[in-house]
Design a protein around this motif. Structure first.
Motif, PDB file in Angstrom:
ATOM      1  N   MET A   2     -18.580  26.254 -11.235  1.00  0.00           N
ATOM      2  CA  MET A   2     -18.666  27.286 -12.608  1.00  0.00           C
ATOM      3  C   MET A   2     -19.863  27.746 -12.557  1.00  0.00           C
ATOM      4  N   ILE A  38     -14.411  16.315 -22.034  1.00  0.00           N
ATOM      5  CA  ILE A  38     -14.039  17.338 -20.851  1.00  0.00           C
ATOM      6  C   ILE A  38     -12.758  18.197 -21.423  1.00  0.00           C
ATOM      7  N   ILE A  55     -21.549  26.805 -16.286  1.00  0.00           N
ATOM      8  CA  ILE A  55     -21.934  25.619 -16.328  1.00  0.00           C
ATOM      9  C   ILE A  55     -22.902  24.873 -15.736  1.00  0.00           C
ATOM     10  N   GLU A  56     -23.045  25.540 -14.600  1.00  0.00           N
ATOM     11  CA  GLU A  56     -24.052  25.182 -13.855  1.00  0.00           C
ATOM     12  C   GLU A  56     -25.569  25.602 -13.987  1.00  0.00           C
ATOM     13  N   ARG A  78     -18.661  15.791 -16.350  1.00  0.00           N
ATOM     14  CA  ARG A  78     -17.807  15.914 -15.180  1.00  0.00           C
ATOM     15  C   ARG A  78     -17.769  14.993 -14.406  1.00  0.00           C
ATOM     16  N   LEU A  79     -19.117  14.403 -13.823  1.00  0.00           N
ATOM     17  CA  LEU A  79     -19.346  13.414 -12.744  1.00  0.00           C
ATOM     18  C   LEU A  79     -18.753  12.320 -13.352  1.00  0.00           C
ATOM     19  N   LEU A 124     -11.078  19.440 -14.252  1.00  0.00           N
ATOM     20  CA  LEU A 124     -12.360  19.337 -13.476  1.00  0.00           C
ATOM     21  C   LEU A 124     -12.840  20.162 -12.366  1.00  0.00           C
ATOM     22  N   VAL A 155     -10.769  27.564 -20.336  1.00  0.00           N
ATOM     23  CA  VAL A 155     -10.213  26.848 -19.279  1.00  0.00           C
ATOM     24  C   VAL A 155      -8.920  25.981 -19.747  1.00  0.00           C
ATOM     25  N   LYS A 201     -11.316  23.194 -12.073  1.00  0.00           N
ATOM     26  CA  LYS A 201     -11.504  24.489 -12.791  1.00  0.00           C
ATOM     27  C   LYS A 201     -12.932  24.303 -13.258  1.00  0.00           C
ATOM     28  N   LEU A 202     -13.539  23.407 -13.726  1.00  0.00           N
ATOM     29  CA  LEU A 202     -14.937  23.278 -14.375  1.00  0.00           C
ATOM     30  C   LEU A 202     -16.088  23.024 -13.094  1.00  0.00           C
ATOM     31  N   GLY A 203     -15.563  23.233 -12.171  1.00  0.00           N
ATOM     32  CA  GLY A 203     -16.594  23.280 -10.993  1.00  0.00           C
ATOM     33  C   GLY A 203     -16.824  21.812 -10.377  1.00  0.00           C
ATOM     34  N   VAL A 204     -16.044  20.647 -10.390  1.00  0.00           N
ATOM     35  CA  VAL A 204     -16.210  19.512  -9.500  1.00  0.00           C
ATOM     36  C   VAL A 204     -15.525  19.810  -8.388  1.00  0.00           C
ATOM     37  N   ASP A 212     -14.923  12.542 -13.065  1.00  0.00           N
ATOM     38  CA  ASP A 212     -14.376  12.730 -11.571  1.00  0.00           C
ATOM     39  C   ASP A 212     -14.387  11.237 -10.925  1.00  0.00           C
TER      40      ASP A 212
END
Lengths: 416, 62
Positions: A1, A406, A4-5, A365-366, B57, A415, B59-62, A369
């Motif tokens: 996205m 998140i 975000i980046e 996110r990392l 995640l 989202v 959708k958030l780009g992971v 994940d």
């Protein structure tokens, strides 16, 4: 996205571009607007008296007596429980504090200025080892040392720092990493380098040789002296990276002995909390896990900027001290933290990792994940007030904080 | 696997077996105990297998 980046890139640049300098030591009341009589700032996310752990309550009672708001500890405890004392997190006032993290009006605070962005952050002076307020100590010896820090040491060191025109901190950290510090449970090298830089200025500005000798010895005898400076530095570095919409980079991690809390750049001042975990580590002779308090302190701000547990590879001796395995395994911690960060810091490198930079910019996110959570090197306090440190170890940040964040950032960005 | 895969499958086992184990580490020990070379890949499903979080995640780009 892309949003975000881009936001994360901006947050990372702000973290890496920080230029922290120690510029002064000043009583808290002169630094922090809104800090008043009968107000105590504490470590971690917000907490009320009824949910505070033993060491935090012990430190609160000690701070109340130290400020003269009560004559003795039992009266202070009653006052704290009565609702007449206001409690707020250090983080809400541009400050941080180790372990219990007590900050009250008369305490002298290190002032670190981020010259790149013009913001400042504060932290109290490290009291040394043994019975100390940051571990919940509150007896006469603890209060006497705090009074000496307020009346003698703070003004003496502050004068020297001002005369030196401030002390650049990034270069001290870079040297410390190459000398075996990770800046959380080992600050021996940074404390020594700091002493080497400030000692001539203390000699030039002091008018009393006995006081000078006492102050130099106080720094020289405390291997953790630099920790509190590093914490103010961490806060000064991360604050400009907070509040960038869309950014999933963590800007604060802290604990109050009951809850663990994180802040995320894109979500500003909001806290995401979960029950704090028990550190796993080694205990001093005569103590065991049953004596331990759950983890405490704003000191995880150093992990937030890639130091402490994230820089474990720089300090293999610490791996043994905190019970994290063999020194040869220290690199595994740093490599694992590389899985949940977006970059390395080119100015803070680790020789044992072929001069790789410390892992920087924790991305929630990392974390969610991968299920890999930040590791924090920490001291362990006794669960009862007034006893102090009983060990050192490693604690993991609770995954739930990151999961909540998140969900919140997804909601903020529309989202679902 | 079908009947047609049988000969090929048997041929595979007739040679020296080398295994890449992905995910659960418990299988690694059993195979090594049998003298089989194993490379373990430390892998977990995204978000610990929570489908809703994994979808978020993604959708958030992971």
């Amino acid at each position: 996205m892309k949003l975000i980046e881009d936001a994360n890139q901006q947050a990372l640049e702000r973290i890496l571009e920080g230029e922290p300098r120690l510029i002064d030591i000043v009583p808290a009341r002169e630094l922090i607007p809104g800090l008043r009589e009968r107000m105590i700032l504490h470590a971690g996310p917000p907490i009320s008296w009824d949910r505070m752990c033993g060491p935090m309550r012990g430190a609160v009672a000690g701070a109340i007596v130290f400020e003269g708001w009560a004559q003795d500890l039992p009266t202070a405890t009653k006052l704290a429980a009565s609702g007449e004392i206001e409690f707020h997190p250090n983080h809400h006032f541009g400050a941080v504090g180790p372990m219990t993290g007590m900050t009250t009006i008369s305490m002298p605070l290190f002032v670190v200025e981020n010259a790149r962005f013009g913001n400042r952050a504060y932290c109290a002076i490290n009291e040394g080892l043994g019975k100390v307020m940051r571990f919940g100590g509150n007896d006469a010896s603890v209060l006497k040392r705090l009074a000496w820090l307020r009346d003698v040491f703070g003004p003496t060191l502050g004068k020297a720092i001002r005369a030196a025109g401030g002390i650049d901190l990034k270069s001290i950290v870079a040297r410390g990493l190459s000398m075996g510090d990770e800046l959380h449970q080992r600050n021996l090298a940074c404390s020594s380098v700091f002493l080497r830089e400030i000692a001539p200025w203390m000699a030039r500005t002091s008018t009393d040789n006995a006081v000078l000798a006492e102050c130099l010895a106080f720094i020289g005898q405390n291997d953790q002296f630099f920790l509190n400076i590093a914490m103010a530095m961490g806060k000064a570095i991360t604050d400009p990276a907070n509040g960038i919409r869309g950014s999933t980079i963590v800007t604060a991690m802290c604990r109050n002995g009951t809850d663990f809390g994180i802040r995320v750049s894109g979500l500003g001042e909001q806290w995401f909390t979960a029950p704090v975990e028990m550190p796993e580590g080694l205990y001093f002779a005569g103590y065991s896990e049953k004596d331990a308090n759950p983890d405490m302190g704003d000191s995880a701000i150093v992990e937030t900027i890639g130091l402490g547990g994230f820089a474990m590879a720089a300090a293999p001796a610490v791996a043994g001290f905190v019970g994290a395995g063999a020194p040869s395994e220290a690199g595994n911690f740093t490599r694992a933290m590389g899985e949940i960060t977006v970059a390395q810091n080119p100015e803070w490198t680790i020789a044992a990792m072929d001069f790789a930079g410390v892992p920087t910019g924790i991305d929630i996110r990392l974390v969610v994940d991968s299920g890999v959570v930040p590791v924090i090197n920490t001291g362990i306090a006794h669960r009862e007030p007034g006893i102090g440190q009983v060990g050192a170890g490693v604690v993991k940040a609770p995954l739930a904080c990151f999961q909540q964040a998140i969900v919140a950032i997804a909601k903020d960005l529309g989202v679902s | 696997m079908t009947d047609q895969d049988g000969p090929q499958y048997q041929q595979l086992l007739a040679r020296k077996v080398e295994v890449v184990n992905v995910g659960l580490e418990g299988f690694v020990k059993d195979l090594r105990d049998c003298g089989i070379d194993v490379v373990h890949v430390d892998w977990k499903p995204s978000a610990g297998g929570d489908p809703q979080m994994a979808a978020l995640l993604a959708k958030l780009g992971v």
